[in-house]
Design a protein around this motif. Sequence first.
Motif, PDB file in Angstrom:
ATOM      1  N   ARG A   1       0.815  -1.221   0.000  1.00 51.72           N
ATOM      2  CA  ARG A   1       0.000   0.000   0.000  1.00 51.72           C
ATOM      3  C   ARG A   1       0.847   1.270   0.000  1.00 51.72           C
ATOM      4  N   PHE A   2       2.005   1.214   0.652  1.00 48.94           N
ATOM      5  CA  PHE A   2       2.891   2.377   0.775  1.00 48.94           C
ATOM      6  C   PHE A   2       4.126   2.170  -0.092  1.00 48.94           C
ATOM      7  N   THR A   3       4.648   3.277  -0.620  1.00 49.24           N
ATOM      8  CA  THR A   3       5.882   3.247  -1.391  1.00 49.24           C
ATOM      9  C   THR A   3       6.803   4.366  -0.932  1.00 49.24           C
ATOM     10  N   ILE A   4       8.007   3.992  -0.526  1.00 49.43           N
ATOM     11  CA  ILE A   4       9.010   4.981  -0.138  1.00 49.43           C
ATOM     12  C   ILE A   4       9.962   5.187  -1.301  1.00 49.43           C
ATOM     13  N   SER A   5      10.365   6.441  -1.499  1.00 54.98           N
ATOM     14  CA  SER A   5      11.319   6.760  -2.559  1.00 54.98           C
ATOM     15  C   SER A   5      12.134   7.974  -2.136  1.00 54.98           C
ATOM     16  N   ARG A   6      13.223   8.208  -2.841  1.00 54.27           N
ATOM     17  CA  ARG A   6      14.069   9.351  -2.525  1.00 54.27           C
ATOM     18  C   ARG A   6      14.557  10.013  -3.798  1.00 54.27           C
ATOM     19  N   ASP A   7      14.802  11.314  -3.698  1.00 55.35           N
ATOM     20  CA  ASP A   7      15.385  12.087  -4.774  1.00 55.35           C
ATOM     21  C   ASP A   7      16.624  12.767  -4.192  1.00 55.35           C
ATOM     22  N   ASN A   8      17.779  12.199  -4.460  1.00 57.52           N
ATOM     23  CA  ASN A   8      19.017  12.725  -3.869  1.00 57.52           C
ATOM     24  C   ASN A   8      19.366  14.105  -4.414  1.00 57.52           C
ATOM     25  N   ALA A   9      18.892  14.430  -5.605  1.00 63.24           N
ATOM     26  CA  ALA A   9      19.154  15.763  -6.164  1.00 63.24           C
ATOM     27  C   ALA A   9      18.368  16.838  -5.411  1.00 63.24           C
ATOM     28  N   LYS A  10      17.232  16.440  -4.839  1.00 61.19           N
ATOM     29  CA  LYS A  10      16.388  17.387  -4.106  1.00 61.19           C
ATOM     30  C   LYS A  10      16.491  17.225  -2.595  1.00 61.19           C
ATOM     31  N   ASN A  11      17.340  16.288  -2.145  1.00 63.47           N
ATOM     32  CA  ASN A  11      17.468  16.025  -0.701  1.00 63.47           C
ATOM     33  C   ASN A  11      16.112  15.751  -0.057  1.00 63.47           C
ATOM     34  N   THR A  12      15.320  14.952  -0.727  1.00 63.58           N
ATOM     35  CA  THR A  12      13.938  14.722  -0.278  1.00 63.58           C
ATOM     36  C   THR A  12      13.602  13.237  -0.341  1.00 63.58           C
ATOM     37  N   VAL A  13      12.871  12.788   0.678  1.00 62.81           N
ATOM     38  CA  VAL A  13      12.337  11.436   0.696  1.00 62.81           C
ATOM     39  C   VAL A  13      10.814  11.542   0.725  1.00 62.81           C
ATOM     40  N   TYR A  14      10.160  10.583   0.089  1.00 64.63           N
ATOM     41  CA  TYR A  14       8.710  10.597  -0.054  1.00 64.63           C
ATOM     42  C   TYR A  14       8.117   9.303   0.512  1.00 64.63           C
ATOM     43  N   LEU A  15       6.866   9.395   0.891  1.00 59.58           N
ATOM     44  CA  LEU A  15       6.095   8.219   1.253  1.00 59.58           C
ATOM     45  C   LEU A  15       4.726   8.343   0.584  1.00 59.58           C
ATOM     46  N   GLN A  16       4.533   7.554  -0.454  1.00 61.05           N
ATOM     47  CA  GLN A  16       3.233   7.499  -1.128  1.00 61.05           C
ATOM     48  C   GLN A  16       2.374   6.481  -0.394  1.00 61.05           C
ATOM     49  N   MET A  17       1.237   6.916   0.086  1.00 64.99           N
ATOM     50  CA  MET A  17       0.358   6.063   0.873  1.00 64.99           C
ATOM     51  C   MET A  17      -0.964   5.913   0.144  1.00 64.99           C
ATOM     52  N   ASN A  18      -1.283   4.691  -0.251  1.00 65.98           N
ATOM     53  CA  ASN A  18      -2.517   4.390  -0.964  1.00 65.98           C
ATOM     54  C   ASN A  18      -3.388   3.471  -0.124  1.00 65.98           C
ATOM     55  N   ASN A  19      -4.661   3.419  -0.482  1.00 65.51           N
ATOM     56  CA  ASN A  19      -5.619   2.560   0.225  1.00 65.51           C
ATOM     57  C   ASN A  19      -5.489   2.730   1.744  1.00 65.51           C
ATOM     58  N   LEU A  20      -5.542   3.953   2.172  1.00 65.65           N
ATOM     59  CA  LEU A  20      -5.356   4.244   3.589  1.00 65.65           C
ATOM     60  C   LEU A  20      -6.489   3.683   4.430  1.00 65.65           C
ATOM     61  N   LYS A  21      -6.138   3.258   5.649  1.00 65.84           N
ATOM     62  CA  LYS A  21      -7.076   2.666   6.578  1.00 65.84           C
ATOM     63  C   LYS A  21      -7.100   3.495   7.860  1.00 65.84           C
ATOM     64  N   PRO A  22      -8.178   3.421   8.614  1.00 65.36           N
ATOM     65  CA  PRO A  22      -8.229   4.170   9.883  1.00 65.36           C
ATOM     66  C   PRO A  22      -7.038   3.857  10.794  1.00 65.36           C
ATOM     67  N   GLU A  23      -6.555   2.632  10.756  1.00 62.36           N
ATOM     68  CA  GLU A  23      -5.434   2.259  11.614  1.00 62.36           C
ATOM     69  C   GLU A  23      -4.104   2.874  11.157  1.00 62.36           C
ATOM     70  N   ASP A  24      -4.099   3.539  10.015  1.00 62.97           N
ATOM     71  CA  ASP A  24      -2.911   4.283   9.588  1.00 62.97           C
ATOM     72  C   ASP A  24      -2.832   5.668  10.233  1.00 62.97           C
ATOM     73  N   THR A  25      -3.870   6.047  10.950  1.00 62.66           N
ATOM     74  CA  THR A  25      -3.883   7.340  11.623  1.00 62.66           C
ATOM     75  C   THR A  25      -2.741   7.427  12.632  1.00 62.66           C
ATOM     76  N   ALA A  26      -1.910   8.446  12.479  1.00 62.65           N
ATOM     77  CA  ALA A  26      -0.728   8.593  13.332  1.00 62.65           C
ATOM     78  C   ALA A  26       0.002   9.875  12.956  1.00 62.65           C
ATOM     79  N   VAL A  27       0.954  10.242  13.778  1.00 57.89           N
ATOM     80  CA  VAL A  27       1.934  11.246  13.388  1.00 57.89           C
ATOM     81  C   VAL A  27       3.072  10.508  12.687  1.00 57.89           C
ATOM     82  N   TYR A  28       3.409  10.957  11.504  1.00 59.13           N
ATOM     83  CA  TYR A  28       4.449  10.312  10.702  1.00 59.13           C
ATOM     84  C   TYR A  28       5.740  11.138  10.795  1.00 59.13           C
ATOM     85  N   TYR A  29       6.824  10.434  11.095  1.00 63.24           N
ATOM     86  CA  TYR A  29       8.121  11.068  11.297  1.00 63.24           C
ATOM     87  C   TYR A  29       9.131  10.581  10.259  1.00 63.24           C
TER      88      TYR A  29
END
Length: 115
Positions: free
Chosen positions: A66-94
């Motif tokens: 459901r989730f996909t992590i990726s990074r762009d080293n040129a932009k110094n950025t990491v991503y987390l694509q979250m699909n088909n989210l469920k109530p139990e995914d509710t949280a603070v993400y760090y």
Amino acid sequence: VQLVESGGGLVQPGGSLRLSCAASGLTFSSYAMNWYRQAPGKEREWVATVSTTVGSTNYADSVKGRFTISRDNAKNTVYLQMNNLKPEDTAVYYCNARRLRTYYWGQGTQVTVSS
């Protein structure tokens, strides 16, 4: 060192969100990047990791497929694509940067999955 998360919010079950974490003050490509989350009343738990320049990924069983992590080293950025989210995914993400015994944390972004 600064890690700044963004992209959280309120989404209905089955919806999608894309989190971003912009890093500064470190050699980004030398750090494995991780996402963790902490739900109310629970301990912080690991969600996903993307390695350095090779970019291999690992996921917690609860988000695999459901989730996909990726990074762009040129932009110094990491991503987390979250699909088909469920109530139990509710949280603070760090966002977390790790190299050997050195760790850095962001301040977190709230994700709420509710109808």
